[in-house]
Design an enzyme around this catalytic site. Structure first.
Site, PDB file in Angstrom:
ATOM      1  N   CYS A  49      -8.016   7.270  -3.564  1.00  0.00           N
ATOM      2  CA  CYS A  49      -8.077   5.972  -4.244  1.00  0.00           C
ATOM      3  C   CYS A  49      -8.776   4.983  -3.326  1.00  0.00           C
ATOM      4  CB  CYS A  49      -6.673   5.476  -4.576  1.00  0.00           C
ATOM      5  SG  CYS A  49      -6.680   3.894  -5.469  1.00  0.00           S
ATOM      6  N   CYS A  71       7.044   8.495  -6.314  1.00  0.00           N
ATOM      7  CA  CYS A  71       5.916   7.562  -6.382  1.00  0.00           C
ATOM      8  C   CYS A  71       5.337   7.333  -5.004  1.00  0.00           C
ATOM      9  CB  CYS A  71       6.366   6.174  -6.848  1.00  0.00           C
ATOM     10  SG  CYS A  71       7.153   6.167  -8.405  1.00  0.00           S
ATOM     11  N   CYS A  98       0.937   2.966   0.150  1.00  0.00           N
ATOM     12  CA  CYS A  98       0.674   4.122  -0.711  1.00  0.00           C
ATOM     13  C   CYS A  98      -0.037   5.233   0.050  1.00  0.00           C
ATOM     14  CB  CYS A  98      -0.157   3.679  -1.911  1.00  0.00           C
ATOM     15  SG  CYS A  98      -0.713   5.046  -2.941  1.00  0.00           S
ATOM     16  N   CYS A 115      -3.883   0.423  -0.970  1.00  0.00           N
ATOM     17  CA  CYS A 115      -2.641  -0.337  -0.792  1.00  0.00           C
ATOM     18  C   CYS A 115      -1.901   0.135   0.467  1.00  0.00           C
ATOM     19  CB  CYS A 115      -1.748  -0.194  -2.018  1.00  0.00           C
ATOM     20  SG  CYS A 115      -2.536  -0.807  -3.506  1.00  0.00           S
TER      21      CYS A 115
HETATM   22  N1  SAH Z   1      -3.159   3.042  -8.961  1.00  0.00           N
HETATM   23  C1  SAH Z   1      -2.197   2.728  -9.948  1.00  0.00           C
HETATM   24  C2  SAH Z   1      -1.383   3.907 -10.391  1.00  0.00           C
HETATM   25  C3  SAH Z   1      -0.919   4.881  -9.365  1.00  0.00           C
HETATM   26  S1  SAH Z   1       0.341   4.347  -8.258  1.00  0.00           S
HETATM   27  C4  SAH Z   1      -1.310   1.594  -9.481  1.00  0.00           C
HETATM   28  O1  SAH Z   1      -1.367   1.242  -8.313  1.00  0.00           O
HETATM   29  O2  SAH Z   1      -0.604   1.035 -10.315  1.00  0.00           O
HETATM   30  C5  SAH Z   1       1.794   4.298  -9.291  1.00  0.00           C
HETATM   31  C6  SAH Z   1       2.866   3.349  -8.777  1.00  0.00           C
HETATM   32  O3  SAH Z   1       3.465   3.844  -7.566  1.00  0.00           O
HETATM   33  C7  SAH Z   1       2.337   1.957  -8.462  1.00  0.00           C
HETATM   34  O4  SAH Z   1       3.181   0.954  -8.942  1.00  0.00           O
HETATM   35  C8  SAH Z   1       2.363   1.969  -6.964  1.00  0.00           C
HETATM   36  O5  SAH Z   1       2.390   0.680  -6.462  1.00  0.00           O
HETATM   37  C9  SAH Z   1       3.581   2.773  -6.648  1.00  0.00           C
HETATM   38  N2  SAH Z   1       3.635   3.266  -5.272  1.00  0.00           N
HETATM   39  C10 SAH Z   1       2.599   3.589  -4.484  1.00  0.00           C
HETATM   40  N3  SAH Z   1       3.039   4.003  -3.280  1.00  0.00           N
HETATM   41  C11 SAH Z   1       4.380   3.944  -3.322  1.00  0.00           C
HETATM   42  C12 SAH Z   1       5.407   4.272  -2.376  1.00  0.00           C
HETATM   43  N4  SAH Z   1       5.112   4.769  -1.198  1.00  0.00           N
HETATM   44  N5  SAH Z   1       6.685   4.081  -2.765  1.00  0.00           N
HETATM   45  C13 SAH Z   1       6.977   3.612  -3.996  1.00  0.00           C
HETATM   46  N6  SAH Z   1       6.057   3.311  -4.915  1.00  0.00           N
HETATM   47  C14 SAH Z   1       4.767   3.461  -4.581  1.00  0.00           C
HETATM   48 FE1  SF4 Z   2      -4.480   3.256  -5.340  1.00  0.00          FE
HETATM   49 FE2  SF4 Z   2      -2.055   3.784  -4.383  1.00  0.00          FE
HETATM   50 FE3  SF4 Z   2      -2.854   1.249  -4.625  1.00  0.00          FE
HETATM   51 FE4  SF4 Z   2      -2.328   2.691  -6.838  1.00  0.00          FE
HETATM   52  S1  SF4 Z   2      -0.861   2.103  -5.236  1.00  0.00           S
HETATM   53  S2  SF4 Z   2      -4.109   1.379  -6.463  1.00  0.00           S
HETATM   54  S3  SF4 Z   2      -3.014   4.738  -6.154  1.00  0.00           S
HETATM   55  S4  SF4 Z   2      -3.772   2.805  -3.273  1.00  0.00           S
END
Ligand code: SAH
Ligand code: SF4
Length: 381
Positions: free
Chosen positions: A111, A344, A118, A115
């Site tokens: 991605c 997630c 993530c 973030c």
């Molecule tokens: N890119 C999209 C969808 C994939 S992530 C998005 O960001 O919405 C799906 C969800 O998981 C998002 O709400 C994201 O913020 C959350 N997420 C990502 N990393 C995480 C983590 N380590 N613990 C809990 N939630 C997380």
């Molecule tokens: Fe990408 Fe992870 Fe951010 Fe979703 S939460 S936009 S998958 S970096």
């Protein structure tokens, strides 16, 4: 090169069939064979004319990415890792519950949003998945589960685009994939049971509302721009005022719906009661009344490189209390599949080390994997 029929929504398949001189109802039959029956062998599609089956065998195929591994959690969650070529692999997760079966699928290998919290974001961006690669995750999972549960009716009732990747940064492939999920001749899912989750790609939220207004989840994670800029770098491009405006506009396309705001609880970063109040104030400025949105608090699932901690349960509760007292519907997401790193934000843990993926691909190709029995919702696979 052969066309992969998993790349087509029903209109696309009709156009493909028209190119072979076939009528639209043939495309419908073919589409049903593929998605409702899970068939990939044209010769088994017995109600299609032999001449058509022969033509299809020459010009088309139904090809899903190779399955690299399958892990089942003690709680019934199953995670599949698919090889999408070039050293990339993506994951899909099935989460059974008493009243539904949810499949969480990926839209990209890696991605680009990056973030902080993530694991996929830390991996960086590799490439967009094709429509076929998105659809194949559902096609494979649905028919695999039906077969192993001995069920002829639908197992997967909900799809969430919450796996790896930012779906709205792969819009061209996403929309036909959503149409396959919604089609009565495909998976027949209602648009409220298909959720696109986005970190806030504002222009594409507007387009999605016009093209295919499925349920929308927005990853918020912070009540102000300063903090959100740090956690979700896309906020620098589309700050909160713009994001909230897009959410309001989206609801005009999806009447009687609500926006789900996801909020990942990070200890000492975004989880104070003051920040909860700020969030209440922010949401109160938009949408017209508390019913326009729901809050989904996600306990942070840690991974080694993040350097972040999950908020303790009491802090999550206190945060939720402030939101609920303000009349906002708030849920705390249950973490599922943690023992198999399927929660997630944990997806891609295995993929980060590309050499390991390459090794696995080699093993997969040379050795036939022998798997022990796996329990899915009470049945044995
Ligand atoms: N890119 C999209 C969808 C994939 S992530 C998005 O960001 O919405 C799906 C969800 O998981 C998002 O709400 C994201 O913020 C959350 N997420 C990502 N990393 C995480 C983590 N380590 N613990 C809990 N939630 C997380
Ligand atoms: Fe990408 Fe992870 Fe951010 Fe979703 S939460 S936009 S998958 S970096």
């Amino acid at each position: 090169m052969k066309a992969n029929l998993l790349d087509f929504d029903i209109e696309g398949l009709a156009a493909f069939c028209a190119g072979m001189g076939e009528k639209p109802f043939r495309a419908t039959q073919l589409f049903r064979w593929i998605h409702q029956r899970g068939e990939s062998d044209f010769s088994a599609m017995t109600d299609l004319a032999k001449s058509l089956r022969d033509k299809l065998a020459v010009s088309a195929h139904i090809a899903a990415p190779v399955l690299l591994s399958q892990h089942a959690s003690v709680d019934g969650t199953i995670k599949w890792l698919f090889d999408v070529g070039g050293g990339d692999a993506v994951e899909a997760v099935f989460i059974p519950e008493t009243d539904r079966g949810t499949l969480c699928i990926s839209s990209q290998a890696g991605c680009a949003v990056g973030c902080r919290f993530c694991s996929t974001g830390h991996q960086g961006f590799s490439r967009n998945l094709s429509t076929a690669e998105i659809v194949a995750q559902l096609w494979f999972a649905e028919h695999f589960l039906r077969k192993h549960l001995g069920q002829s009716t639908r197992v997967i009732s909900n799809v969430v685009m919450m796996g790896m990747g930012e779906p709205l940064q792969n819009y061209a492939a996403l929309v036909p994939a959503l149409r396959v999920m919604l089609s009565d001749h495909g998976y027949g899912l209602s648009r409220r049971r298909v959720t696109v989750s986005t970190s806030g790609v504002v222009p594409m939220m507007d387009r999605l509302g016009l093209d295919c207004p499925v349920a929308l989840a927005v990853s918020l994670h912070a009540p102000d721009d300063l903090l959100r800029n740090q956690l979700v770098p896309l906020n620098l491009k589309y700050p909160l005022a713009e994001l909230m405006g897009a959410c309001e506009r989206y609801l005009a396309y999806a009447p009687r719906d609500f926006i789900t705001f996801e909020y990942c609880m990070l200890e000492g970063v975004n989880d104070s009661v003051e920040q909860a109040q700020q969030l209440v104030d922010l949401l109160g400025r938009y949408g017209g009344g508390a019913a326009w949105c729901k809050l989904n608090l996600i306990p942070f699932n840690p991974f080694p490189a993040s350097g972040l901690l999950c908020s303790p349960p009491q802090r999550v509760q206190a945060f939720a209390q402030v939101l609920m007292a303000a009349g906002l519907t708030t849920t705390i997401r249950k973490t599922r599949g943690q023992d198999i790193d399927a929660a997630c934000g944990q997806l891609a843990g295995d993929v980060m080390d590309r050499t390991r993926v390459q090794e696995r691909i080699l093993i997969q190709r040379t050795v036939k994997l022998v798997r022990g029995p796996v329990a899915v919702a009470g049945a044995v696979l």
